[in-house]
Every structure is written in structure tokens, then in C-alpha cells.
Design a protein around this motif. Structure first.
Motif, short mmCIF file in Angstrom:
data_model
loop_
_atom_site.label_atom_id
_atom_site.label_comp_id
_atom_site.label_asym_id
_atom_site.label_seq_id
_atom_site.Cartn_x
_atom_site.Cartn_y
_atom_site.Cartn_z
N SER A 40 13.14 25.55 38.68
CA SER A 40 13.22 24.90 37.38
C SER A 40 14.47 24.05 37.30
O SER A 40 15.39 24.16 38.12
CB SER A 40 13.24 25.94 36.25
N SER A 41 14.52 23.18 36.29
CA SER A 41 15.70 22.38 36.07
C SER A 41 16.86 23.25 35.63
O SER A 41 16.68 24.37 35.15
CB SER A 41 15.42 21.31 35.02
N ARG A 42 18.07 22.72 35.78
CA ARG A 42 19.28 23.41 35.39
C ARG A 42 19.77 22.84 34.07
O ARG A 42 19.70 21.64 33.84
CB ARG A 42 20.34 23.21 36.47
N VAL A 43 20.25 23.69 33.17
CA VAL A 43 20.88 23.22 31.96
C VAL A 43 22.32 23.73 31.94
O VAL A 43 22.63 24.78 32.51
CB VAL A 43 20.13 23.67 30.68
N SER A 44 23.20 22.98 31.31
CA SER A 44 24.61 23.34 31.33
C SER A 44 25.31 22.80 30.10
O SER A 44 24.78 21.93 29.39
CB SER A 44 25.28 22.80 32.59
N THR A 45 26.50 23.31 29.88
CA THR A 45 27.30 22.83 28.76
C THR A 45 28.77 23.06 29.06
O THR A 45 29.13 23.90 29.91
CB THR A 45 26.92 23.55 27.45
N LYS A 46 29.63 22.31 28.37
CA LYS A 46 31.08 22.49 28.42
C LYS A 46 31.55 22.72 26.99
O LYS A 46 31.26 21.92 26.10
CB LYS A 46 31.77 21.28 29.02
N ALA A 60 29.76 31.17 22.99
CA ALA A 60 29.28 29.90 22.45
C ALA A 60 28.55 29.09 23.51
O ALA A 60 27.50 28.48 23.25
CB ALA A 60 30.44 29.10 21.88
N GLY A 61 29.07 29.09 24.74
CA GLY A 61 28.42 28.36 25.82
C GLY A 61 27.08 28.95 26.20
O GLY A 61 26.11 28.23 26.45
N ILE A 62 27.01 30.28 26.26
CA ILE A 62 25.74 30.94 26.58
C ILE A 62 24.70 30.65 25.52
O ILE A 62 23.53 30.36 25.83
CB ILE A 62 25.96 32.46 26.75
N GLN A 63 25.09 30.72 24.26
CA GLN A 63 24.14 30.39 23.19
C GLN A 63 23.63 28.96 23.31
O GLN A 63 22.45 28.68 23.08
CB GLN A 63 24.81 30.59 21.82
N SER A 64 24.53 28.04 23.71
CA SER A 64 24.14 26.64 23.84
C SER A 64 23.10 26.43 24.93
O SER A 64 22.09 25.76 24.71
CB SER A 64 25.38 25.78 24.13
N VAL A 65 23.32 27.02 26.12
CA VAL A 65 22.36 26.79 27.21
C VAL A 65 21.04 27.50 26.94
O VAL A 65 19.97 27.00 27.31
CB VAL A 65 22.94 27.22 28.58
N ASP A 403 33.01 6.97 28.23
CA ASP A 403 32.30 6.58 27.01
C ASP A 403 32.78 7.50 25.89
O ASP A 403 32.52 8.71 25.91
CB ASP A 403 30.79 6.73 27.22
N ALA A 404 33.49 6.93 24.93
CA ALA A 404 34.08 7.73 23.86
C ALA A 404 33.03 8.48 23.05
O ALA A 404 33.31 9.53 22.48
CB ALA A 404 34.90 6.84 22.92
N GLN A 405 31.80 7.95 23.01
CA GLN A 405 30.75 8.58 22.20
C GLN A 405 30.00 9.67 22.95
O GLN A 405 29.31 10.48 22.32
CB GLN A 405 29.74 7.51 21.75
N ALA A 406 30.09 9.71 24.27
CA ALA A 406 29.25 10.62 25.05
C ALA A 406 30.06 11.63 25.86
O ALA A 406 29.52 12.31 26.72
CB ALA A 406 28.36 9.82 25.99
N PHE A 407 31.36 11.76 25.60
CA PHE A 407 32.20 12.67 26.37
C PHE A 407 31.76 14.12 26.17
O PHE A 407 31.47 14.54 25.05
CB PHE A 407 33.66 12.50 25.95
N ALA A 408 31.71 14.89 27.27
CA ALA A 408 31.29 16.31 27.23
C ALA A 408 29.96 16.46 26.51
O ALA A 408 29.76 17.34 25.68
CB ALA A 408 32.35 17.17 26.56
N GLY A 409 29.02 15.56 26.86
CA GLY A 409 27.69 15.63 26.27
C GLY A 409 27.65 15.24 24.81
O GLY A 409 26.71 15.59 24.09
N GLY A 410 28.69 14.53 24.34
CA GLY A 410 28.73 14.11 22.95
C GLY A 410 29.17 15.22 22.00
O GLY A 410 28.97 15.11 20.79
N SER A 411 29.78 16.29 22.56
CA SER A 411 30.19 17.41 21.71
C SER A 411 31.31 17.01 20.75
O SER A 411 31.48 17.61 19.69
CB SER A 411 30.62 18.61 22.56
N PHE A 412 32.11 16.00 21.12
CA PHE A 412 33.06 15.42 20.18
C PHE A 412 33.38 14.00 20.63
O PHE A 412 33.19 13.63 21.79
CB PHE A 412 34.34 16.26 20.02
N ILE A 413 33.85 13.19 19.69
CA ILE A 413 34.11 11.77 19.93
C ILE A 413 35.57 11.57 20.31
O ILE A 413 36.47 12.12 19.67
CB ILE A 413 33.77 10.93 18.66
N LEU A 414 35.80 10.79 21.37
CA LEU A 414 37.17 10.50 21.79
C LEU A 414 37.76 9.38 20.94
O LEU A 414 37.08 8.44 20.56
CB LEU A 414 37.19 10.11 23.27
#
Length: 708
Positions: A40-46, A60-65, A403-414
């Protein structure tokens, strides 16, 4: 990374699918979480690391994935975890109130060290302070010689009198280290039993248990470090397990060891010192797995995260190993200036170069980068969390690489303006530069620092870098890997899929294993075969029990290593041994193996010289079943870019237009000429003008230098 739907992870029936596996890596800036399932595909988060309560970031990371995958906690069959908690506690001196009990007259061994000077001509040299202050180091009347003869019986009355002192001083943890206890641990065990009977809440570490090897300073230092972090690590793991169970996640939790294996929570609580390099070890295993996929025999692994960069040599698809490591260096990356630990560890060099490394101008007017890091609290200025100094991430943002809008999956804006402000104040105004050139200077300095570390590590290891392939991963490495490769003469760089969370992915590829070492100093010609066989059987049985707790008894394998040297030498080499010593012929074979390995390492042997055996190491392991992805069919094509944007590059005249691609839109066979940027959820890859990139059959960005 690709966001997958629930159908890819569910069984489609009523039974609970427990094939899902989660890897968790706590770093100095981000906590990376990866969820994988077979085929299967892999999902991840930071998520930003929560330093005061690390389990909150993990949860929080486990809940996200799980949410991304549309999966339930009950579907998870295994959680593999690596953490910098033990390392940070040693560096920041945030461990337990620890005491040391040792042979009378030897309580200052941890302070006198080996009397070596790592800075020969520095008259004001700063030496690392022991973890245990002198007032909490106690001498006990006892003495056993190197042959095991009891020269002075253990004064149990001394131990009993100490109990009240330990209670009054509110000692939480204690290390016991006696002379020659690596071979004769009876006195240490008796002291342990007395303390546990009188102070049942006291944590006790025996040097004969955690590091049963000769050389008192290293053994005592390792025992003190283990005792110092033990209450902290044990408490954290208990809180994490309780939080996972409260959420309905009953999957076993396994901990990544510094040597590249996995172990149980109970073993990690007993030997927390073996977790100090667990995160970087996962990264090295990740790089080794990519080397195996791509059939590469000589690799330079480059892992750059938010706080540090790690460089590791991988030969024949296996990372190089070591039995010594330094932590909490006073001269942060100066060999010899830290506390030595005798533990199995993947050999690598670590420098203070990460996305959060702080830049400034020193008294000589030079731009410096690191080793201090902004971490996650407050983080780089562009995070908008209170950071007030320019960092490598601020420089990358100012150069147009992020990309200031998409950093760390868009979790916050730079915040670009915040980066520009601190770059101007701390660098540009002092150097007479504009903001972009200040940012470029920071990038050049950090890349040259990493290139210099790679050169030195290669020279010390006796290898050339020019014939190696670099495998780069970590949140910041893909942005700097190709410029670093240009500096060290590497012509091929591979950025794997999932590079931004590479260490967490590597955890899911680690074998279940455990290593035990034991000293046996003897001339090879006088080796006691019966004693050797009994000792090897004993430590093999102990290691077997640790691994069998998780893996059962069906798939276990045992490897044996001897540490040997020519008589009169000060240092030994490791020699792989293919069979237990059982007869005189085995001793002759052992000498032949030593001479062959010595010849390989030093290019010459010493004929007719006596050989000494110093110690043995037994590793019991069980490879975990892992499904390898099928390679994709490559059809060469030139993909269309996501957009055209501007990138600052003074080599090309300043601001220049470059093509921007998104990783998810690329397929095997796609070719991209630099300069270009490939953006993805956890990182971005900068393809410099000197390289051409191709998406290979394993979904890696395979970059090769253009012909001149």
C-alpha cells in the motif's frame, strides 16, 4: 506524500487488519510519523516536537496519519520509535540525581579521564564535567584482581551505612562500577541486591551489565550515563504507552537502538543509554535499503534535519559499525571532548548543520552557521513562533527554494518578511550585503561545513568520495545535497521517496536484534578454549532471550565478532568470526581471520607477531518480514512544470526563472534539467544547474552530473 484512502488499508471484512506499521522519529525540531501497510501507499506527517512532553507530539502525529489513511488504532500491528530524549538529557544535564559507587580510591576515574588532551595547545581547555558530582561518588572497600582473586572482601557494612546517605541526598539513580567487574561481577551484584532491598524505588545500573568491557573510564562513564537518564526514559515510555492504550492502540511498541536493531520497552528502560543515536541509526538503515534497491555498493548517506546533519559511509549495502561513541561534547563536534559511551552504534559523523541552525557574524567579521539551533521552540524566524535570529531555513525561504504556503505539508505558513528582517539585521547590515546575498552566504557556509565534515570522515576512514553515490534525506538535505555533492566531487545523488521522513521510514526496516559484549583479555596462543566457549554460550543465551521476547525462536540468527590487536598496540580492530571457538583449529582460524582483516584495514600485516584477544560481541537478530515495492516501468518523457517561479542564484546572475514541479505529479522515467525545484509534502529538492534529474523505477529522484 500521497494521501491514501481507507480502502487501501482495510481488509474489507469484519476481522481487524493488524498489518499497519507506524514509525515515529522525535527530532530536535520536528517529530516525524510514518504509517505503512504491505503493498500500500505510505502516509506521513511532520509535527513540531513538544519538548516538555514529547509524547504529545507523537500522539498528534499518529492521529494525523491514521486520519489520512482512514484507519483505526486497532488496525496498527507495530509501532517503532526512536527518540533524542536520552541524548538531549545528557547534553542539557537534565537527568536524575545520580550517585556512583566504586572501588575505594577510584571515585575520580570519571574526572581524571584518560588524561588525553583533545586540544594540545589550549592552556584554558574545557574538559567535560562528569555526570555525577564528586560529593555523590562513594568509594567502597573491595578489590578483585584481574584473575578474579578476591584481594579485599566486599565491605557490606559500608554499603549499608551509605543507604541513609543516599536517602537523605534524595538520590534517584545509582551506578555501580568496580575494578575488573567486567569479568567478575559478583561484588556489583551483591551491592545491587543490598540497595534494592533497602531502597526499592532506587534505579540501579551495574557497569558489568550495561558495558562489561575493560577500560574503567569508558565503562564507568557508560554506567553513569545509563543511570543518569534511566528514570527520565522509563517515565516517558510509561506515559507514552499509557496514552496509546487509552486511545485503543494495543500494538506492541518497539524502540530503535543506536546499533540499528529494535528492542522492547522493558529492555530500553533497562539500557536507555543504547537509545542515544536511535534517530540517526534509522536514517542509516533507510539509506542502506535504498542502496540495496538501486544496487549500490559504495554510498555516502547524508541526513540533514532541523538541528544536525549526519554523514555515514555504507559499503556493500551495510552501514559501518562502531563500539564507541561520544555524547555532550564540550567543543561540540571536537572528537575527544565528550563523554565516552561503550555501546554498539552505527558509525557516523554529526555536525551542527540543520534547517534550524542559527547564523551570525563573529568577532572577526565572518559569517558562521550553527552549531546552535532554534529547534522547534521558538524555531526559525519565519515560523512566526518568536524566533529572533536568522537560520538556514530563513535563508532557503529568502532564496526562493521553499514554498511559504506549502511548508511541512501546509501545516503552517512561513513568514517571508520575518526572515528578511532578521537576515538584514544580523547578516546583511553587518556585511554590507543585500538580503539575498546574505541568505546565499549562509547557504554556502553551511554547505561547506557539511562538505568539510564529509571529506574528513572519508580521509579518516581511508575511502574516496568521488566514486560514491550520495543518498540524501531529512527535511533539509534535498535542498542542499547537490551543492554539497559539487563541493566534494560526487557525481550522483539520490533523493528517495519519503526523504523528508527518512529516519522514521528506516525504523520500519530495522531487524529485531540485541548485542552483548564481554571482555576476555588474553594472548591468542594462551586462549582458554573451555572458558571462552562457556562465556560465549552464556552471553548468546542472554541476547537470545531479549530478542525472543518479540520475535519468537524460529527466525533468530547469531553473529559473532572478536576484537583483537597485535601485542603492544593500543587499539583493536573488529574481526567477524564465523563459528564458536571449540577447538585448537578454531584458534588458528581466528588468527587467520584477524590477519586478513588487519591487512584489509591497514594494507599490511605484521608477520610472526603475537596477537591479543580483548573482547567478544554476540548479536542475535531476527529480520522482520517486509514487502519490497515492485519497480515501476520507466518511459522517458519531459513532464510539464507546476509553475514557473524565481530562484536566487548569483552563479546565474541573481534572480532567475526556474521550473517548479510537484513530486506527486512525476512518474518513473520523467527527466528534469536543473536548475529546478521539486516540491513535496515534507521537503523540497533543489536541482542545481550542474545536474539532471530522472525519476527512477523505485520512485527516487536520481540526479547525475551533466557532462562537461
Amino acid at each position: 506524500m500521497t494521501v491514501v484512502n481507507q480502502a487501501q488499508f482495510s481488509t474489507g471484512g469484519t476481522d481487524v487488519d493488524r498489518r499497519l506499521q507506524i514509525g515515529v522519529d522525535i527530532g530536535g525540531t520536528f517529530t516525524d510519523v510514518v504509517l505503512e501497510a504491505p503493498q500500500s501507499s505510505r502516509v506521513s506527517t511532520k509535527v513540531l516536537t513538544t519538548h516538555t512532553a514529547p509524547e504529545l507530539g507523537v500522539f498528534a502525529g499518529i492521529q494525523s496519519v491514521l486520519s489520512q489513511a482512514g484507519a483505526e488504532p486497532q488496525q496498527v500491528g507495530l509501532i517503532v520509535h526512536g527518540t533524542t530524549l536520552a541524548t538531549n538529557a545528557l547534553i542539557e544535564r537534565r537527568g536524575a540525581r545520580t550517585a556512583l559507587l566504586t572501588t575505594a580510591g577510584f571515585r575520580d576515574v570519571v574526572e581524571t579521564r584518560s588524561e588525553e588532551r583533545f586540544e594540545q595547545y589550549d592552556l584554558t581547555i574545557d574538559l567535560p564535567q562528569p555526570l555525577v558530582p564528586r560529593k555523590w561518588r562513594f568509594g567502597i572497600e573491595e578489590r578483585v584482581d584481574v584473575e578474579g582473586n578476591v584481594l579485599k572482601s566486599l565491605a557490606t557494612d559500608d554499603v549499608m551505612r551509605l543507604v541513609e546517605t543516599l536517602r537523605r541526598q534524595e538520590i534517584e539513580s545509582i551506578a555501580i562500577g568496580f575494578l575488573h567487574s567486567y569479568r567478575f561481577p559478583d561484588h556489583e551484584r551483591r551491592v545491587r541486591d543490598i540497595l534494592r532491598a533497602s531502597l526499592p524505588d532506587l534505579w540501579v545500573t551495574m557497569s558489568s551489565d550495561v558495558s562489561p568491557e575493560m577500560r574503567e573510564y569508558e565503562r564507568f562513564s557508560t554506567a553513569c550515563a545509563n543511570a543518569y537518564v534511566q528514570p527520565l526514559i522509563a517515565s516517558y515510555l510509561e506515559r507514552l504507552q499509557a496514552k496509546l492504550r487509552a486511545d485503543g492502540m494495543t500494538a506492541p511498541l518497539r524502540l530503535m537502538l543506536s546499533g540499528g536493531g529494535l528492542t522492547t520497552v522493558e529492555t530500553a528502560q533497562r539500557y536507555p543509554v543504547r537509545l542515544v543515536e536511535s534517530g540517526p541509526a534509522g536514517g542509516a538503515l533507510f539509506a542502506a535499503s535504498i542502496a540495496k534497491q538501486c544496487e549500490l555498493d559504495r554510498v555516502l548517506s547524508f541526513d540533514m534535519g532541523g538541528t544536525t546533519a549526519k554523514i555515514c559511509l555504507i559499503d556493500d549495502q551495510k552501514p559501518l559499525m562502531s563500539r564507541s561513541f561520544e555524547v555532550a561534547r564540550v567543543y561540540r563536534f571536537k572528537k575527544g571532548s565528550g563523554l565516552p559511551l561503550r555501546i554498539p552504534v552505527i558509525e557516523m559523523v554529526e555536525i551542527g548543520a540543520g534547517g534550524g541552525s542559527i547564523a551570525g557574524v563573529d568577532r572577526l567579521g565572518r559569517v558562521t552557521v550553527g552549531p546552535e539551533s532554534a529547534g522547534s521552540e521558538p524555531g526559525p524566524a519565519c515560523y512566526g513562533r518568536g524566533g529572533s535570529h536568522p537560520t538556514v531555513t530563513d535563508a532557503d525561504l529568502a532564496l526562493g527554494r521553499l514554498d511559504a504556503q506549502a511548508f511541512a505539508g501546509g501545516s503552517f505558513i512561513l513568514n517571508r518578511d520575518a526572515s528578511a528582517d532578521v537576515l538584514h539585521r544580523d547578516i546583511a547590515a553587518k556585511q554590507g550585503l543585500d538580503v539575498e546575498m546574505a541568505a546565499w552566504t549562509i547557504s554556502e557556509v553551511v554547505e561547506e561545513n557539511m562538505a568539510s565534515a564529509a571529506r574528513v570522515h572519508a580521509i579518516e576512514s581511508g575511502v574516496a568520495l568521488s566514486d560514491r553515490t550520495m543518498i540524501a534525506f531529512g527535511g533539509a538535505a534535498p535542498l542542499h545535497a547537490l551543492r554539497m555533492a559539487e563541493k566534494v566531487g560526487i557525481n550522483r545523488v539520490i533523493i528517495p521517496s519519503g526523504a523528508g521522513v527518512g529516519s522514521a521510514v528506516g525504523f520500519l526496516k530495522a531487524p529485531l536484534s540485541f548485542e552483548i559484549a564481554r571482555s576476555q583479555h588474553s594472548p591468542l596462543s594462551q586462549l582458554d578454549i573451555a572458558e571462552t566457549k562457556a562465556m560465549l554460550n552464556e552471553i548468546t543465551s542472554d541476547a537470545w532471550k531479549v530478542v525472543a521476547e518479540t520475535a519468537g525462536h524460529d527466525r533468530l540468527t547469531t553473529s559473532l565478532t572478536a576484537f583483537m590487536r597485535y601485542a603492544g598496540q593500543g587499539h583493536e580492530i573488529s574481526v567477524p568470526v564465523h563459528a564458536f571457538v571449540d577447538k585448537a583449529d578454531d584458534v588458528a582460524t581466528l588468527r587467520e581471520s584477524f590477519e586478513a582483516e588487519y591487512l584489509r584495514v591497514y594494507s599490511r600485516a605484521v608477520p610472526a607477531a603475537d596477537v591479543e584477544l580483548l573482547s567478544w560481541a554476540v548479536t542475535v537478530s531476527a529480520d522482520r518480514e517486509a514487502s519490497a515495492p515492485d519497480p515501476s516501468e520507466c518511459r522517458l518523457r519531459r513532464p510539464s512544470p507546476l509553475r514557473i517561479d524565481k530562484l536566487f542564484d548569483p552563479d546565474r546572475g541573481g534572480w532567475t526563472e526556474v521550473q517548479i514541479y510537484h513530486r506527486d505529479s512525476l512518474a518513473a522515467g520523467d527527466i528534469i534539467d536543473g536548475p529546478a525545484v521539486i516540491q513535496e509534502r515534507e521537503t523540497s529538492t533543489l536541482i542545481t544547474a550542474a545536474f539532471r534529474a530522472r525519476i527512477n523505477e523505485w520512485d527516487c529522484i536520481d540526479c547525475t552530473r551533466k557532462s562537461q
